[in-house]
Scaffold this motif. Structure first.
Motif, mmCIF file in Angstrom:
data_model
loop_
_atom_site.group_PDB
_atom_site.id
_atom_site.type_symbol
_atom_site.label_atom_id
_atom_site.label_comp_id
_atom_site.label_asym_id
_atom_site.label_seq_id
_atom_site.Cartn_x
_atom_site.Cartn_y
_atom_site.Cartn_z
ATOM 1 N N ASP A 103 0.810 -1.216 0.000
ATOM 2 C CA ASP A 103 0.000 0.000 0.000
ATOM 3 C C ASP A 103 0.850 1.275 0.000
ATOM 4 O OD1 ASP A 103 -2.277 1.528 -0.024
ATOM 5 O OD2 ASP A 103 -2.585 1.450 2.141
ATOM 6 N N GLY A 104 1.864 1.318 -0.835
ATOM 7 C CA GLY A 104 2.695 2.509 -0.947
ATOM 8 C C GLY A 104 3.776 2.618 0.100
ATOM 9 N N GLY A 105 3.949 1.601 0.953
ATOM 10 C CA GLY A 105 4.991 1.623 1.974
ATOM 11 C C GLY A 105 5.634 0.262 2.092
ATOM 12 N N TYR A 106 6.244 0.017 3.245
ATOM 13 C CA TYR A 106 6.906 -1.256 3.504
ATOM 14 C C TYR A 106 6.394 -1.820 4.824
ATOM 15 C CZ TYR A 106 10.265 -0.084 -0.181
ATOM 16 O OH TYR A 106 10.834 0.232 -1.380
ATOM 17 N N VAL A 107 6.305 -3.152 4.891
ATOM 18 C CA VAL A 107 5.886 -3.817 6.117
ATOM 19 C C VAL A 107 6.778 -5.026 6.366
ATOM 20 C CG1 VAL A 107 3.470 -3.085 5.887
ATOM 21 C CG2 VAL A 107 4.196 -5.261 4.895
ATOM 22 N N HIS A 108 6.650 -5.583 7.552
ATOM 23 C CA HIS A 108 7.385 -6.792 7.903
ATOM 24 C C HIS A 108 6.740 -7.981 7.203
ATOM 25 C CE1 HIS A 108 8.871 -10.171 10.283
ATOM 26 N NE2 HIS A 108 9.811 -9.372 10.753
ATOM 27 N N ASN A 109 7.522 -8.704 6.423
ATOM 28 C CA ASN A 109 6.990 -9.762 5.573
ATOM 29 C C ASN A 109 6.372 -10.901 6.375
ATOM 30 O OD1 ASN A 109 6.749 -11.000 2.851
ATOM 31 N ND2 ASN A 109 8.120 -12.525 3.724
ATOM 32 N N GLY A 110 7.075 -11.392 7.411
ATOM 33 C CA GLY A 110 6.571 -12.514 8.191
ATOM 34 C C GLY A 110 5.286 -12.178 8.926
ATOM 35 N N LEU A 111 5.200 -10.964 9.454
ATOM 36 C CA LEU A 111 3.992 -10.557 10.171
ATOM 37 C C LEU A 111 2.813 -10.401 9.224
ATOM 38 C CD1 LEU A 111 5.515 -7.929 12.654
ATOM 39 C CD2 LEU A 111 4.966 -10.320 13.089
ATOM 40 N N ILE A 168 -13.803 -0.562 12.858
ATOM 41 C CA ILE A 168 -12.546 -1.320 12.909
ATOM 42 C C ILE A 168 -11.490 -0.523 13.671
ATOM 43 C CG2 ILE A 168 -10.774 -2.471 11.536
ATOM 44 C CD1 ILE A 168 -12.789 -2.406 9.200
ATOM 45 N N ARG A 169 -10.755 -1.191 14.567
ATOM 46 C CA ARG A 169 -9.680 -0.529 15.292
ATOM 47 C C ARG A 169 -8.649 -1.564 15.731
ATOM 48 N NH1 ARG A 169 -12.521 0.991 21.141
ATOM 49 N NH2 ARG A 169 -13.162 -1.132 21.678
ATOM 50 N N CYS A 170 -7.489 -1.088 16.131
ATOM 51 C CA CYS A 170 -6.390 -1.962 16.538
ATOM 52 C C CYS A 170 -5.689 -1.381 17.762
ATOM 53 C CB CYS A 170 -5.391 -2.117 15.384
ATOM 54 S SG CYS A 170 -3.840 -2.917 15.860
ATOM 55 N N TYR A 171 -5.333 -2.258 18.700
ATOM 56 C CA TYR A 171 -4.534 -1.873 19.864
ATOM 57 C C TYR A 171 -3.285 -2.745 19.890
ATOM 58 C CZ TYR A 171 -8.232 1.069 21.762
ATOM 59 O OH TYR A 171 -9.152 2.060 21.949
ATOM 60 N N ALA A 172 -2.133 -2.120 19.675
ATOM 61 C CA ALA A 172 -0.846 -2.821 19.672
ATOM 62 C C ALA A 172 -0.149 -2.547 21.003
ATOM 63 C CB ALA A 172 0.011 -2.358 18.504
ATOM 64 N N ILE A 173 -0.090 -3.557 21.875
ATOM 65 C CA ILE A 173 0.507 -3.424 23.199
ATOM 66 C C ILE A 173 1.988 -3.791 23.107
ATOM 67 C CG2 ILE A 173 0.283 -4.034 25.628
ATOM 68 C CD1 ILE A 173 -2.261 -2.816 24.406
ATOM 69 N N ALA A 174 2.864 -2.935 23.663
ATOM 70 C CA ALA A 174 4.319 -3.128 23.530
ATOM 71 C C ALA A 174 4.641 -3.409 22.065
ATOM 72 C CB ALA A 174 4.801 -4.266 24.423
ATOM 73 N N PRO A 175 4.370 -2.452 21.182
ATOM 74 C CA PRO A 175 4.302 -2.731 19.742
ATOM 75 C C PRO A 175 5.642 -3.048 19.107
ATOM 76 C CG PRO A 175 4.186 -0.373 20.144
ATOM 77 C CD PRO A 175 4.147 -1.029 21.492
ATOM 78 N N ALA A 176 5.582 -3.945 18.149
ATOM 79 C CA ALA A 176 6.725 -4.193 17.276
ATOM 80 C C ALA A 176 6.712 -3.164 16.152
ATOM 81 C CB ALA A 176 6.648 -5.602 16.700
ATOM 82 N N ARG A 177 7.875 -2.771 15.694
ATOM 83 C CA ARG A 177 7.962 -1.836 14.560
ATOM 84 C C ARG A 177 7.757 -2.653 13.294
ATOM 85 N NH1 ARG A 177 11.440 3.001 16.500
ATOM 86 N NH2 ARG A 177 11.730 3.446 14.304
ATOM 87 N N CYS A 178 6.598 -2.478 12.679
ATOM 88 C CA CYS A 178 6.190 -3.398 11.621
ATOM 89 C C CYS A 178 5.827 -2.719 10.309
ATOM 90 C CB CYS A 178 5.000 -4.235 12.104
ATOM 91 S SG CYS A 178 3.553 -3.258 12.579
ATOM 92 N N MET A 179 5.806 -1.369 10.247
ATOM 93 C CA MET A 179 5.412 -0.701 9.007
ATOM 94 C C MET A 179 6.192 0.595 8.838
ATOM 95 S SD MET A 179 1.607 0.713 10.078
ATOM 96 C CE MET A 179 1.027 -0.935 10.497
ATOM 97 N N SER A 180 6.308 1.037 7.601
ATOM 98 C CA SER A 180 7.050 2.259 7.318
ATOM 99 C C SER A 180 6.301 3.474 7.841
ATOM 100 C CB SER A 180 7.330 2.389 5.818
ATOM 101 O OG SER A 180 6.124 2.342 5.089
ATOM 102 N N LEU A 181 6.999 4.604 7.903
ATOM 103 C CA LEU A 181 6.456 5.786 8.564
ATOM 104 C C LEU A 181 5.180 6.294 7.899
ATOM 105 C CD1 LEU A 181 6.749 7.895 10.763
ATOM 106 C CD2 LEU A 181 8.305 9.177 9.268
#
Length: 453
Positions: free
Chosen positions: A138-146, A207-220
């Motif tokens: 979607d125009g950015g980068y993400v973690h492939n495995g996740l 729709i919503r998301c809560y990331a607790i102690a989040p991993a860095r998984c997507m570009s800025l």
């Protein structure tokens, strides 16, 4: 002679520079990252403690006799658990265990995903399946495995999710996760937002998301664009949302994590933030940030936790904190306890001030407007800083959305807009388009999710 006289001066400059760097690093603490942020309100922070409890329920073998006693008012009703998947149920461990919970008290459908299991090789396989710039999305980068793990969950549970969402049309759909699970939950949220027609044309607002102690998984650009859907909750000195080190590198050195983090801290401090922002492959924690702060510099002991919130672009938790609590602040049980305490303090303050219900409703409406304005300001800030792809319009994101679009009317009928002008595809066809299967039936990520024109 002048050259010889200049050498001691040059050495002094270097020594002073190194001393200044060391002094700044020793004085830098978690409070510096969020000192200019606004305080969170009890209305917006209310879901966090109970979502932490739902995530912890994934760890339990017997929900009727939990090993970890929940804080008062944050129990879980075993009869409302729609499904609970273990490692055996998740395609041989290709996805962390999760559960689907129907929270009638809060009108919420929750899919909660647990964090990393240090004893499971399959969790490491998810983390190691990546390198910077490997997966465009979607125009950015993400973690492939996740991303692959998120696709596996949707492939397995899309039918029951659609059935539950349609059966409870007034309920929100919440994806929550801790650590490794937070990255899966965040990417799962984006995929669902982009393909809402696969869940019965669910309203984007639900729709919503809560990331607790989040991993860095997507570009800025993705982290800021979806700040209206995703929330990240780091606690004090937590190392994971602060280090841009690829997750696979972190967990390759898990036996010497403090040494590795110290070396990364020294390296990242020498890189200008402008250069960090210009790297399109650099991954970040998703969405809006809620930072729990309970310790202060040069002060001993634990203070009443305060929760700060913002949608930062620059200064987005870029520096590791040299703290003995960097790993302990990552634990879900500690986060749940402090989040519950912080919420109680907020509510007690409201009771002392005798805030009437009508005023609370007005405050919530004002808060929604402020969050939307802050989000739009963050989007403009990303463009002004020349963040790569920050200006790229998104069919499903909010870059083109204006302040007055709070009713989301333009999105209520656009769940299938990705297929407008094309033949609509079924969910099974979408999964097959995203993934290819090997001889054993396992899914392999095949191509980027979207091809924006």
């Amino acid at each position: 002679m002048s050259i010889l006289c200049g050498l001691p001066l040059l050495e002094c400059v270097y020594c002073l520079g190194c001393a200044r760097w060391a002094w700044k690093r020793c004085l830098h603490n978690a409070g510096h990252d969020s000192e200019t942020w606004a305080l969170a309100t009890p209305e917006e922070f209310e879901p966090v403690p109970r979502l932490c409890r739902y995530i912890m329920a994934v760890y339990e073998d017997d929900l009727r006799h939990p090993l970890w006693e929940p804080p008062r008012g944050y129990g879980i009703d075993p009869d409302s658990v729609i499904l609970k998947r273990s490692y055996k149920d998740t395609r041989g461990g290709r996805v962390p265990p999760y559960l689907l919970y129907l929270d009638h008290d809060h009108a919420d459908i929750v899919l909660a995903i647990r964090g990393l299991n240090l004893a499971k090789e399959s969790d490491y396989a998810v983390l190691l399946d990546n390198k910077l710039g490997k997966r465009k999305f979607d125009g950015g980068y993400v973690h492939n495995g996740l991303l692959k793990a998120a696709g596996c969950i949707l492939d397995a549970e899309c039918d029951i999710l659609k059935e539950t969402v349609e059966k409870h049309p007034n309920y929100t759909l919440t994806f929550a996760g801790h650590s490794l699970g937070s990255g899966v939950a965040a990417l799962l949220t984006i995929v669902v937002v982009q393909n809402r027609d696969k869940l019965g044309n669910i309203d984007r607002k639900r729709i919503r998301c809560y990331a607790i102690a989040p991993a860095r998984c997507m570009s800025l650009n993705l982290a800021v664009r979806y700040a209206d859907k995703a929330v990240s909750l780091p606690k004090q000195d937590d190392f994971l949302p602060r280090t841009a080190t690829p997750l696979e590198d972190i967990f390759k050195s898990i036996l010497c994590l403090p040494c590795h983090l110290c070396l990364r801290c020294m390296r990242d401090t020498c890189i200008s933030e402008e250069r960090m922002l210009k790297d399109p492959r650099r991954l970040y924690a998703p969405g809006r940030l809620y930072h729990i702060v309970e310790r202060k510099p040069f002060r001993c002991g634990i203070f009443p936790p305060a929760v700060k919130t913002a949608v930062p672009v620059d200064g987005r938790f870029e520096h590791i904190i040299l703290s003995c609590n960097s790993t302990s602040d990552h634990a879900i049980i500690c986060i749940e306890r402090e989040a519950a305490t912080a919420l109680e303090l907020m509510q007690e303050k409201d009771e002392i001030l005798a805030v009437p219900p009508k005023q609370k409703m007005e405050r919530q409406k004002t808060l929604d407007i402020e969050h939307r304005e802050e989000h739009n300001a963050a989007l403009r800030r990303a463009v002004s800083l020349a963040v790569p792809h920050a200006f790229q319009p998104s069919e499903y994101g909010t870059f083109g959305q204006r302040d007055g679009d709070d009713n989301d009317s333009n999105h209520s009928h656009s769940a299938g807009s990705s297929t407008k002008g094309k033949t609509k595809e079924s969910w099974d066809q979408l999964i097959e388009r995203l993934f290819e299967r090997d001889d054993s039936g396992r899914m392999l990520l095949n191509k980027p999710l979207l091809h924006h024109s």
